[in-house]
Design an enzyme around this catalytic site. Structure first.
Site, mmCIF file in Angstrom:
data_model
loop_
_atom_site.group_PDB
_atom_site.id
_atom_site.type_symbol
_atom_site.label_atom_id
_atom_site.label_comp_id
_atom_site.label_asym_id
_atom_site.label_seq_id
_atom_site.Cartn_x
_atom_site.Cartn_y
_atom_site.Cartn_z
ATOM 1 N N ARG A 183 0.814 -1.221 0.000
ATOM 2 C CA ARG A 183 0.000 0.000 0.000
ATOM 3 C C ARG A 183 0.846 1.269 0.000
ATOM 4 O O ARG A 183 0.455 2.269 0.590
ATOM 5 C CB ARG A 183 -0.950 0.043 1.213
ATOM 6 C CG ARG A 183 -2.113 -0.903 1.138
ATOM 7 C CD ARG A 183 -3.259 -0.322 0.315
ATOM 8 N NE ARG A 183 -4.194 -1.382 -0.020
ATOM 9 C CZ ARG A 183 -5.289 -1.667 0.663
ATOM 10 N NH1 ARG A 183 -5.615 -0.950 1.696
ATOM 11 N NH2 ARG A 183 -6.063 -2.669 0.295
ATOM 12 N N ARG A 203 -3.911 6.273 0.129
ATOM 13 C CA ARG A 203 -4.417 7.487 0.782
ATOM 14 C C ARG A 203 -3.413 8.217 1.661
ATOM 15 O O ARG A 203 -3.655 9.344 2.066
ATOM 16 C CB ARG A 203 -5.672 7.151 1.598
ATOM 17 C CG ARG A 203 -6.898 6.998 0.718
ATOM 18 C CD ARG A 203 -8.075 6.482 1.502
ATOM 19 N NE ARG A 203 -7.838 5.104 1.927
ATOM 20 C CZ ARG A 203 -8.718 4.364 2.557
ATOM 21 N NH1 ARG A 203 -9.897 4.856 2.875
ATOM 22 N NH2 ARG A 203 -8.431 3.126 2.888
ATOM 23 N N ARG A 226 -7.183 10.797 -7.374
ATOM 24 C CA ARG A 226 -8.410 10.007 -7.232
ATOM 25 C C ARG A 226 -9.684 10.846 -7.102
ATOM 26 O O ARG A 226 -10.782 10.293 -7.071
ATOM 27 C CB ARG A 226 -8.278 9.094 -6.006
ATOM 28 C CG ARG A 226 -7.510 7.792 -6.235
ATOM 29 C CD ARG A 226 -8.330 6.754 -6.987
ATOM 30 N NE ARG A 226 -9.708 6.699 -6.537
ATOM 31 C CZ ARG A 226 -10.120 6.090 -5.439
ATOM 32 N NH1 ARG A 226 -9.278 5.432 -4.690
ATOM 33 N NH2 ARG A 226 -11.391 6.105 -5.087
ATOM 34 N N ASP A 261 -6.628 -3.731 -7.535
ATOM 35 C CA ASP A 261 -7.193 -4.313 -6.320
ATOM 36 C C ASP A 261 -7.413 -5.800 -6.545
ATOM 37 O O ASP A 261 -7.590 -6.240 -7.688
ATOM 38 C CB ASP A 261 -8.517 -3.644 -5.946
ATOM 39 C CG ASP A 261 -8.927 -3.998 -4.521
ATOM 40 O OD1 ASP A 261 -8.414 -3.359 -3.591
ATOM 41 O OD2 ASP A 261 -9.708 -4.957 -4.338
ATOM 42 N N TYR A 289 -14.509 -12.825 0.743
ATOM 43 C CA TYR A 289 -15.321 -11.685 0.286
ATOM 44 C C TYR A 289 -16.565 -12.159 -0.468
ATOM 45 O O TYR A 289 -17.657 -11.625 -0.288
ATOM 46 C CB TYR A 289 -14.489 -10.744 -0.595
ATOM 47 C CG TYR A 289 -13.553 -9.852 0.204
ATOM 48 C CD1 TYR A 289 -14.051 -8.923 1.115
ATOM 49 C CD2 TYR A 289 -12.179 -9.930 0.047
ATOM 50 C CE1 TYR A 289 -13.199 -8.110 1.850
ATOM 51 C CE2 TYR A 289 -11.316 -9.114 0.776
ATOM 52 C CZ TYR A 289 -11.837 -8.204 1.679
ATOM 53 O OH TYR A 289 -10.996 -7.404 2.407
#
Ligand code: CP3
Length: 354
Positions: free
Chosen positions: A37, A41, A50, A86, A161
């Site tokens: 990562r 962010r 973004r 992702d 998921y």
């Protein structure tokens, strides 16, 4: 010209990069470092890029993928880039109705609970993800001698998921299928493994120099269950990607009791979270593997003296491994200070210089 574009970049400088050497367990000029990562962010330039673009939309725009992947490489002297995408992207590409909700994670419209649900997961074709091929090619050109790491989600994490319908703490519905519907479980894991293998092949064919399998949540599984219900699938993923000729990294969180089995699955590098010291992990993983990790991401919020002491400790323990790639034990938290990562990258390089 068209032929050239099909040939992944393979310069001597790239082959001899510290990251690829460490993966191959060869002597290195310094311990290579990158961060899971590292694009995301925590970077103001990421938030700007973004603005107004949903996560899955960003993952389908080659020029944005290239820009975001390059951002941490420009900012830090990291030894590798990680492809911006992702783990849910290949599933979306074969038509699974899902979204990635900010602050939540992946959410599935129609979770998989019955055998007929699993049949919706058709194989992934390279033509399903043209934006991945295009972005990897663009990146390989921009990165020069800096390796690009491609990736895929691991089958347990993807299954979780799909079955839970979203993020889960205890993976109870997932385990209910694993224990109670073994045929559905095996069918689902086979389909997800096929998709994973295809997704990794697409990235390597386009020029990725290494790949990482993120089976992030597999640490929820007991060793006995990993051996019976997950290992056959991860083993097949690594067997079928061996001929690609690039190092394969295998990572999960909370996998201290699974490190030996994850080594058996066949990766070249085993990722270790912050809970197991690297010199202890060396004894848990079979010989012939490099290790990756494992500074606690929460240390990024500690005073620099503490970060420095603990990073030096990770490096010292990492020297007991046949090869070591410095990383955090999991991803960079969104609130981390990028200056801390810059300083940490420099420290790893200076403190490990041979
Ligand atoms: O820099 C990198 O590491 C490369 C990009 C990357 C992303 N996701 C970008 C992303 C990678 C390798 C992943 C893999 C991924 N995605 C994993 C395995 C790695 C891990 O962290 O264990 C998992 C479990 C996912 C599923 C997922 N996608 C989660 C849990 C989230 C976070 C949700 C949130 O908002 O907190 C996402 C979204 C996501 N993937 C973001 C990023 C940068 C945040 C999206 C945003 O910026 O709005």
């Amino acid at each position: 010209m068209a032929d050239d574009a099909d040939v992944p970049q393979d310069s001597a400088g790239l082959r001899e990069s510290a990251f690829l050497k460490a993966c191959r367990r060869e002597p290195v000029p310094h311990t290579p470092v990158w961060f899971m990562r590292q694009a995301g962010r925590s970077l103001p330039e990421y938030l700007k890029a973004r603005e107004g673009v949903a996560m899955l939309e960003a993952c389908a725009r080659p020029e944005l993928i290239v820009e975001i992947t390059m951002q941490p490489v420009r900012r830090y002297a990291v030894d590798a880039a990680i492809f911006f995408s992702d783990i849910m992207v290949p599933l979306r590409a074969i038509g699974v109705d899902l979204d990635i909700k900010p602050g939540v994670g992946p959410v599935i419209a129609d979770p998989i609970r019955n055998p007929s649900d699993a049949a919706r997961l058709r194989p992934l074709e390279p033509g399903d993800v043209p934006y991945v091929t295009e972005a990897v090619r663009g990146l390989v050109g921009e990165l020069g001698d800096t390796p690009l790491i491609g990736f895929s989600g691991g089958p347990f994490t993807l299954a979780s998921y799909l079955i839970e319908g979203g993020p889960s703490k205890n993976h109870e519905l997932t385990k209910a299928v694993m224990y109670g519907q073994p045929e559905l479980w095996a069918d689902l894991m086979r389909r997800l493994s096929d998709i994973t293998i295809a997704f990794l092949k697409v990235q390597v064919a386009a020029g990725a120099s290494a790949v990482q399998l993120f089976d992030s949540w597999v640490g929820a599984v007991a060793p006995e269950d990993y051996r019976a219900s997950v290992l056959p699938h991860t083993r097949r993923i690594f067997a079928e990607t061996e001929a690609l000729g690039v190092p394969r990294i295998h990572f999960g969180v909370g996998t201290g009791e699974l490190l030996g089995l994850m080594g058996e699955a066949g990766a070249d590098v085993v990722g270790v979270d912050w809970r197991v010291p690297l010199d202890e992990a060396v004894g848990r993983v079979e010989p012939g593997k490099a290790l990756q990790g494992n500074l606690d991401p929460a240390l990024l919020f500690a005073p620099w003296e503490v970060v420095e002491r603990r990073a030096r400790d990770v490096l010292a323990r990492g020297r007991t491994a046949e090869g070591h790639i410095f990383n955090l034990g999991h991803g960079v938290p969104p609130t981390a200070n990028p200056d801390m990562l810059a300083r940490l990258t420099d420290l790893v390089h200076e403190a490990s210089e041979r």
